[in-house]
Design a protein around this motif. Structure first.
Motif, mmCIF file in Angstrom:
data_model
loop_
_atom_site.group_PDB
_atom_site.id
_atom_site.type_symbol
_atom_site.label_atom_id
_atom_site.label_comp_id
_atom_site.label_asym_id
_atom_site.label_seq_id
_atom_site.Cartn_x
_atom_site.Cartn_y
_atom_site.Cartn_z
ATOM 1 N N LEU A 230 -14.969 6.698 1.364
ATOM 2 C CA LEU A 230 -14.660 7.890 1.611
ATOM 3 C C LEU A 230 -13.691 7.974 0.653
ATOM 4 N N VAL A 231 -14.072 8.927 -0.407
ATOM 5 C CA VAL A 231 -12.943 9.801 -1.182
ATOM 6 C C VAL A 231 -12.116 10.694 -0.567
ATOM 7 N N ILE A 232 -10.525 10.642 -0.649
ATOM 8 C CA ILE A 232 -9.107 10.745 -0.115
ATOM 9 C C ILE A 232 -8.849 11.964 -0.669
ATOM 10 N N PRO A 233 -8.449 13.564 -0.149
ATOM 11 C CA PRO A 233 -8.212 14.256 -1.027
ATOM 12 C C PRO A 233 -6.814 13.466 -1.447
ATOM 13 N N SER A 234 -6.556 14.086 -1.894
ATOM 14 C CA SER A 234 -4.484 13.935 -2.378
ATOM 15 C C SER A 234 -3.486 14.389 -1.958
ATOM 16 N N PRO A 235 -3.269 15.333 -1.240
ATOM 17 C CA PRO A 235 -2.315 15.529 0.578
ATOM 18 C C PRO A 235 -2.263 14.276 0.768
ATOM 19 N N LEU A 236 -3.689 14.034 1.464
ATOM 20 C CA LEU A 236 -3.336 12.520 2.238
ATOM 21 C C LEU A 236 -3.788 10.946 2.211
ATOM 22 N N ARG A 237 -3.741 11.377 1.006
ATOM 23 C CA ARG A 237 -3.211 9.559 0.154
ATOM 24 C C ARG A 237 -2.156 9.332 0.285
ATOM 25 N N LYS A 238 -0.767 9.813 0.466
ATOM 26 C CA LYS A 238 -0.110 8.650 1.433
ATOM 27 C C LYS A 238 0.008 8.176 2.776
ATOM 28 N N ARG A 239 -0.779 9.265 3.661
ATOM 29 C CA ARG A 239 -0.542 9.221 4.804
ATOM 30 C C ARG A 239 -2.085 7.500 4.225
ATOM 31 N N CYS A 240 -2.736 8.009 3.727
ATOM 32 C CA CYS A 240 -3.892 6.471 3.855
ATOM 33 C C CYS A 240 -3.287 5.456 3.500
ATOM 34 N N LEU A 241 -2.296 5.022 2.918
ATOM 35 C CA LEU A 241 -1.035 4.222 1.961
ATOM 36 C C LEU A 241 -0.627 3.472 3.208
ATOM 37 N N VAL A 242 -0.282 4.626 4.286
ATOM 38 C CA VAL A 242 1.028 3.909 5.325
ATOM 39 C C VAL A 242 -0.032 3.017 6.074
ATOM 40 N N GLU A 243 -1.267 3.956 6.845
ATOM 41 C CA GLU A 243 -2.605 2.929 7.263
ATOM 42 C C GLU A 243 -2.758 2.016 6.816
ATOM 43 N N LEU A 244 -2.896 1.708 5.951
ATOM 44 C CA LEU A 244 -3.595 0.713 4.896
ATOM 45 C C LEU A 244 -2.464 -0.741 5.487
ATOM 46 N N HIS A 245 -1.294 0.155 4.855
ATOM 47 C CA HIS A 245 -0.234 -1.271 5.182
ATOM 48 C C HIS A 245 0.121 -1.552 6.316
ATOM 49 N N ARG A 246 -0.109 -1.082 7.466
ATOM 50 C CA ARG A 246 0.026 -1.100 9.267
ATOM 51 C C ARG A 246 -0.286 -2.766 8.786
ATOM 52 N N GLY A 247 1.425 -3.571 9.251
ATOM 53 C CA GLY A 247 0.938 -5.000 9.646
ATOM 54 C C GLY A 247 1.644 -5.300 8.645
ATOM 55 N N HIS A 248 1.942 -4.709 7.239
ATOM 56 C CA HIS A 248 2.395 -5.373 6.044
ATOM 57 C C HIS A 248 1.698 -6.992 5.400
ATOM 58 N N PRO A 249 0.393 -5.644 4.691
ATOM 59 C CA PRO A 249 -0.227 -7.483 4.225
ATOM 60 C C PRO A 249 0.081 -6.546 2.926
ATOM 61 N N GLY A 250 -0.240 -7.819 1.885
ATOM 62 C CA GLY A 250 0.420 -8.129 0.747
ATOM 63 C C GLY A 250 -0.225 -7.026 -0.068
ATOM 64 N N CYS B 242 8.723 -5.808 2.847
ATOM 65 C CA CYS B 242 7.850 -6.719 1.725
ATOM 66 C C CYS B 242 8.857 -7.233 0.772
ATOM 67 N N ALA B 243 9.667 -6.522 0.393
ATOM 68 C CA ALA B 243 10.528 -7.258 -0.562
ATOM 69 C C ALA B 243 11.598 -8.034 -0.318
ATOM 70 N N THR B 244 12.368 -8.041 0.842
ATOM 71 C CA THR B 244 12.975 -8.678 1.502
ATOM 72 C C THR B 244 12.581 -10.114 2.549
ATOM 73 N N THR B 245 11.157 -10.204 2.355
ATOM 74 C CA THR B 245 9.906 -11.377 3.745
ATOM 75 C C THR B 245 9.853 -11.762 2.295
ATOM 76 N N ARG B 246 9.700 -12.033 1.537
ATOM 77 C CA ARG B 246 8.588 -11.858 -0.164
ATOM 78 C C ARG B 246 9.735 -13.685 0.004
ATOM 79 N N LYS B 247 8.479 -14.703 -0.408
ATOM 80 C CA LYS B 247 8.559 -16.039 -1.165
ATOM 81 C C LYS B 247 9.837 -15.787 -2.288
#
Length: 492
Positions: free
Chosen positions: A75-95, A126-131
């Motif tokens: 699904l192509v995400i419009p620009s106003p919702l891209r930040k919310r999409c990134l937050v949803e993708l980064h839930r759980g703090h994956p790399g 993520c930055a503070t717990t990085r190896k």
């Protein structure tokens, strides 16, 4: 009110319906949606929006579903919702890579990969717990050019309640280990002052950030003595690796030696002697620390394995007696010797029995005591009767027999056993001497007769002994003149 509504809306997860509504209001996606429905032009103007050009290059994979644009199955995400999409993708703090793999299954927009990388890099958790980054290649210290130029110090312990201050020379690898109970700044300064008094002041001292090394008192000590004090980074012992490596060697060696039932002091001294005399591969030319530090090899028990060297006879140089004012004594010369007793000295008669060196003599005193004296403890003496007494051997292997001790006590010279007649006479004389007559006081008749008879017998015996052996001296021991009362007997 709008802010509260907007924040509340952002809390809810992103849905297809929200994307559908945002696509209708997004100017770029509206054009893309129209081009997909009506067909793409053959080309776009050069001044066209950059994002629209990216969609144009991927136009064959674009489609529409229920008012939304699809890129394949994403699904192509419009620009106003891209930040919310990134937050949803980064839930759980994956790399970064896991987040990209997840997004490629659900969403798309032209700069998705770059925005995911930037978002993860700016995430504080993520930055503070990085190896930790890979360790940098070790950079060695500048090589010193002479011994005791740069010294690395550190404390080891506690080991059985004691601490050990270790100092290692960076050039010769010469170690110094001092045991202490206190590790304060004043105690550290006292130990280092003792070491520097023997080996000199180094140019640089390297240590960690212990409180005893970072104190003002230690800084004043270094500045007063012209020492450059360098501290390493906190909690990075690799920077002081010269002494840290020796700490490990020291602890292992002490543990091995103590298991051999050696005391701590003996184990420490044994370890230092072995380490200082052993060639070190890290030292210049692979020499031992002692050879580099002092220019010679210290002597150990292993030197006994070498073939013995022939010693050249020492040539005694003539001494100018007038120039050095040296007095000379020969063997059997009568002298006065200075004898010390309880911090008080007295001049005692004696005579020289042996000459040891130029100014050392063995002297036999009048009480048959052999002492070693310096020339300054002797002075000349006139000859006396004592000088004619036979010499007594000072050899520890020659033991005096009981008969010789008895004859010395009575001033009787021993007689050789060459003649049986002389031996018998000596035995008779010794028997007479051993049983001297008892002297009785005047006025006691019976005792007087006994005394006179005993004395006559004794005198005749001594006369016969003297006729056969003229060296025997007649000496009667002194007896007490106290009157003895007759014993009181009970008539039963």
């Amino acid at each position: 009110m709008r802010s509260v509504v907007y924040n509340t809306f952002n809390v809810f997860p992103l849905s297809f319906k929200a994307v559908q509504q945002a696509t209708k209001s997004d100017p770029v996606l509206k054009k893309v949606y129209r081009y997909i429905q009506d067909g793409w032009p053959n080309s776009l103007a050069s001044n066209t929006d950059r994002e629209l050009l990216r969609f144009y290059n991927r136009r064959e994979s674009l489609s529409t579903v229920l008012g939304c644009i699809m890129f394949g199955e994403r699904l192509v995400i419009p620009s106003p919702l891209r930040k919310r999409c990134l937050v949803e993708l980064h839930r759980g703090h994956p790399g970064i890579q896991r987040m990209k793999a997840l997004s490629r299954s659900y969403v798309y927009w032209p700069s998705l990969d770059n925005e995911i990388a930037d978002y993860v890099k700016t995430c504080s958790p993520c930055a503070t717990t990085r190896k930790s980054p890979a360790a940098a290649t070790p950079v060695p210290w500048p090589k010193p050019v002479r011994p005791w130029q740069r010294v690395h110090i550190d404390y080891a312990g506690p080991i059985d309640g004691d601490y050990y201050l270790l100092a290692v020379d960076a050039f010769s690898k010469w170690p110094e280990v001092i045991r202490t109970r206190r590790i304060t700044a004043s105690a550290t300064i006292d130990i280092l002052r003792n070491i520097f008094a023997r080996l000199g002041m180094p140019e640089t001292v390297v240590s960690d950030n212990g409180t005893q090394f970072t104190s003002l008192e230690f800084a004043q000590f270094c500045s007063t003595n012209g020492i450059d004090h360098v501290t390493i980074a906190p909690f990075h012992p690799q920077s002081n690796g010269q002494v840290e490596r020796f700490v490990d060697t020291f602890k292992r060696a002490m543990k091995k030696l103590e298991e051999g039932r050696e005391s701590t002091i003996e184990a420490l001294e044994t370890f230092l002697l072995a380490y200082r005399s052993t060639p070190n591969r890290s030292a210049p030319e692979g020499l031992s620390p002692s050879e580099i530090m002092f220019g010679r090899r210290i002597r150990t028990c292993l030197e006994l394995l070498r073939p013995p060297t022939e010693r050249l006879p020492s040539v005694t140089q003539p001494v100018n007696q007038k120039k050095f004012n040296i007095r000379f004594f020969n063997v059997s010369d009568p002298v006065y010797v200075k004898i010390y007793t309880k911090n008080v000295w007295n001049w005692v008669p004696g005579k020289i029995i042996e000459k040891v060196g130029r100014v050392m003599f063995n002297v036999l005193t009048e009480n048959r005591r052999s002492v070693r004296s310096h020339l300054n403890q002797l002075k000349s003496r006139a000859s006396s009767v004592f000088d004619h007494v036979p010499e007594v051997s000072t050899s520890p292997r020659q033991k005096q027999l009981p008969l010789n001790v008895l004859l010395d006590a009575w001033n009787i010279s021993p007689i050789s056993d060459s003649s049986s007649e002389v031996t018998a006479t000596t035995a008779n004389a010794s028997d007479v001497v051993r049983t001297p007559s008892l002297s009785s006081p005047a006025g006691s008749g019976k005792n007087a007769d006994l005394s006179s008879s005993s004395s006559s017998t004794t005198s005749s015996s001594f006369e016969s002994a003297a006729a056969s052996t003229p060296t025997i001296q007649h000496i009667i021991p002194r007896r007490s003149s106290r009157q003895r009362r007759p014993p009181v007997r009970f008539n039963l």
